[in-house]
Scaffold this motif. Structure first.
Motif, mmCIF file in Angstrom:
data_model
loop_
_atom_site.group_PDB
_atom_site.id
_atom_site.type_symbol
_atom_site.label_atom_id
_atom_site.label_comp_id
_atom_site.label_asym_id
_atom_site.label_seq_id
_atom_site.Cartn_x
_atom_site.Cartn_y
_atom_site.Cartn_z
ATOM 1 N N HIS A 14 41.674 39.776 40.440
ATOM 2 C CA HIS A 14 41.212 40.450 39.136
ATOM 3 C C HIS A 14 40.840 39.408 38.115
ATOM 4 O O HIS A 14 41.472 38.250 38.128
ATOM 5 N N PHE A 15 39.774 39.733 37.425
ATOM 6 C CA PHE A 15 39.293 38.803 36.412
ATOM 7 C C PHE A 15 39.117 39.552 35.223
ATOM 8 O O PHE A 15 38.579 40.413 35.128
ATOM 9 N N ASP A 16 39.796 39.000 34.364
ATOM 10 C CA ASP A 16 39.636 39.453 32.866
ATOM 11 C C ASP A 16 38.771 38.657 32.021
ATOM 12 O O ASP A 16 38.863 37.380 32.130
ATOM 13 N N ILE A 17 37.680 38.905 31.579
ATOM 14 C CA ILE A 17 36.660 38.429 31.103
ATOM 15 C C ILE A 17 36.546 39.275 29.553
ATOM 16 O O ILE A 17 36.351 40.360 29.234
ATOM 17 N N HIS A 18 36.246 37.966 28.562
ATOM 18 C CA HIS A 18 35.800 38.256 27.015
ATOM 19 C C HIS A 18 34.510 38.120 26.989
ATOM 20 O O HIS A 18 33.903 37.184 27.653
ATOM 21 N N THR A 19 33.718 39.099 26.228
ATOM 22 C CA THR A 19 32.226 38.884 26.018
ATOM 23 C C THR A 19 31.915 39.508 24.900
ATOM 24 O O THR A 19 32.645 40.648 24.519
ATOM 25 N N PRO A 20 30.783 39.143 24.220
ATOM 26 C CA PRO A 20 30.231 39.910 22.937
ATOM 27 C C PRO A 20 30.012 41.359 23.208
ATOM 28 O O PRO A 20 29.950 42.141 22.625
ATOM 29 N N ILE A 21 29.542 41.767 24.606
ATOM 30 C CA ILE A 21 29.189 43.209 24.772
ATOM 31 C C ILE A 21 30.227 43.903 25.295
ATOM 32 O O ILE A 21 30.171 45.209 25.860
ATOM 33 N N ASN A 22 31.357 43.344 25.204
ATOM 34 C CA ASN A 22 32.622 44.228 25.575
ATOM 35 C C ASN A 22 32.970 45.468 25.340
ATOM 36 O O ASN A 22 33.012 46.417 25.866
ATOM 37 N N SER A 23 32.502 45.688 24.023
ATOM 38 C CA SER A 23 32.705 47.196 23.266
ATOM 39 C C SER A 23 31.782 48.254 23.955
ATOM 40 O O SER A 23 31.966 49.312 23.835
ATOM 41 N N SER A 24 30.533 47.654 24.730
ATOM 42 C CA SER A 24 29.612 48.589 24.958
ATOM 43 C C SER A 24 30.030 48.892 26.753
ATOM 44 O O SER A 24 29.136 49.746 27.160
ATOM 45 N N LEU A 25 30.786 48.061 27.509
ATOM 46 C CA LEU A 25 31.273 48.382 28.676
ATOM 47 C C LEU A 25 32.021 49.691 28.839
ATOM 48 O O LEU A 25 32.608 50.077 28.094
ATOM 49 N N LYS A 26 31.734 50.114 29.937
ATOM 50 C CA LYS A 26 32.559 51.289 30.435
ATOM 51 C C LYS A 26 33.271 51.085 31.817
ATOM 52 O O LYS A 26 32.605 50.590 32.736
ATOM 53 N N ILE A 27 34.321 51.772 32.307
ATOM 54 C CA ILE A 27 34.762 51.795 33.565
ATOM 55 C C ILE A 27 33.710 52.337 34.559
ATOM 56 O O ILE A 27 32.909 53.221 34.305
ATOM 57 N N ASP A 28 33.535 51.807 35.673
ATOM 58 C CA ASP A 28 32.639 52.124 36.965
ATOM 59 C C ASP A 28 31.261 51.563 36.642
ATOM 60 O O ASP A 28 30.393 51.734 37.484
ATOM 61 N N GLN A 29 31.113 50.753 35.631
ATOM 62 C CA GLN A 29 29.551 50.325 35.104
ATOM 63 C C GLN A 29 29.493 48.975 36.172
ATOM 64 O O GLN A 29 30.517 48.025 36.513
ATOM 65 N N SER A 30 28.394 48.757 36.809
ATOM 66 C CA SER A 30 28.139 47.545 37.673
ATOM 67 C C SER A 30 27.502 46.649 36.541
ATOM 68 O O SER A 30 26.564 46.626 35.833
ATOM 69 N N VAL A 31 28.065 45.275 36.784
ATOM 70 C CA VAL A 31 27.707 44.047 35.702
ATOM 71 C C VAL A 31 27.658 42.928 36.584
ATOM 72 O O VAL A 31 28.304 42.767 37.681
ATOM 73 N N SER A 32 26.347 42.302 36.598
ATOM 74 C CA SER A 32 26.152 41.142 37.215
ATOM 75 C C SER A 32 27.015 39.905 36.560
ATOM 76 O O SER A 32 26.674 39.592 35.588
ATOM 77 N N HIS A 33 27.745 39.211 37.540
ATOM 78 C CA HIS A 33 28.646 38.116 36.973
ATOM 79 C C HIS A 33 28.263 36.828 37.912
ATOM 80 O O HIS A 33 28.485 36.708 39.124
#
Length: 197
Positions: free
Chosen positions: A23-42
């Protein structure tokens, strides 16, 4: 689907193992706009958001992903290139990027040249992946144009904006990077070569 245009950087703030998963916990400026089940490229790897809080979000990488990408080398404090999926009504500024890493490459050299940087990258050509001169390549989720294309090697030029706003400014010679080769080229190669063994 992604475009390879990095949206922002995230910082790995914690890692934890659960069986063969990480599990990776990540802090980002767009954090508040993310939601569970969303796909994000890392760094070019498509991962699903499994938890969100005001300070961070969490994604999980299975053992297969850890073995075939550079994610297994991540540590706390590392910066990660992030891109959310392309909206259906959005502009297509990069190229077709699936978020499925084909293989890991190695940074062979970094040269500053008149305000930009040239990165030479090598990869194992035995996998059948190829680049073409002025073709598209994705490095750590960043859509780029390759040149000096040859078996197992290519060069990309990084402009100052990309250098500062992605994790390219942290890369050093010998670092491993995630490579996704152009999907159109992969299909053409499969048509020409067919399925082997």
């Amino acid at each position: 689907m992604f475009t390879g245009i990095v949206e922002t950087l995230g910082k790995v703030v914690a890692l934890s193992r659960e069986g063969t998963n990480t599990h990776f916990d990540i802090h980002t400026p767009i954090n508040s706009s993310l939601k569970i089940d969303q796909s994000v490229s890392h760094n070019g790897v498509c991962l699903t958001v499994v938890d969100v809080s005001p300070e961070k979000y969490r994604v999980t990488a299975i053992d297969e992903t850890l073995q075939k990408t550079s994610l297994g080398q991540w540590k706390e404090g590392d910066l990660v290139n992030l891109e959310r999926c392309m909206p259906a009504d959005g502009r297509f500024d990069g190229h077709i990027v699936q978020g499925h890493v084909d293989q890991v490459g190695t940074v062979e050299s970094i040269k500053e040249k008149d305000g930009s940087w040239l990165f030479d990258v090598s990869f194992d050509p035995g996998t059948g992946n190829i680049t073409v001169e002025k073709g598209s390549i994705t490095i750590n989720g960043t859509s780029l144009t390759c040149f000096n294309s040859r078996p197992g090697k290519f060069t990309v030029a990084i402009i100052p904006y990309t250098y500062e706003n992605t994790n390219f400014h942290q890369l050093q010679v010998g670092d491993k990077v995630n490579l996704e080769f152009d999907i159109v080229g992969k299909y053409i190669q499969r048509i020409i070569k067919g399925y082997q063994g």
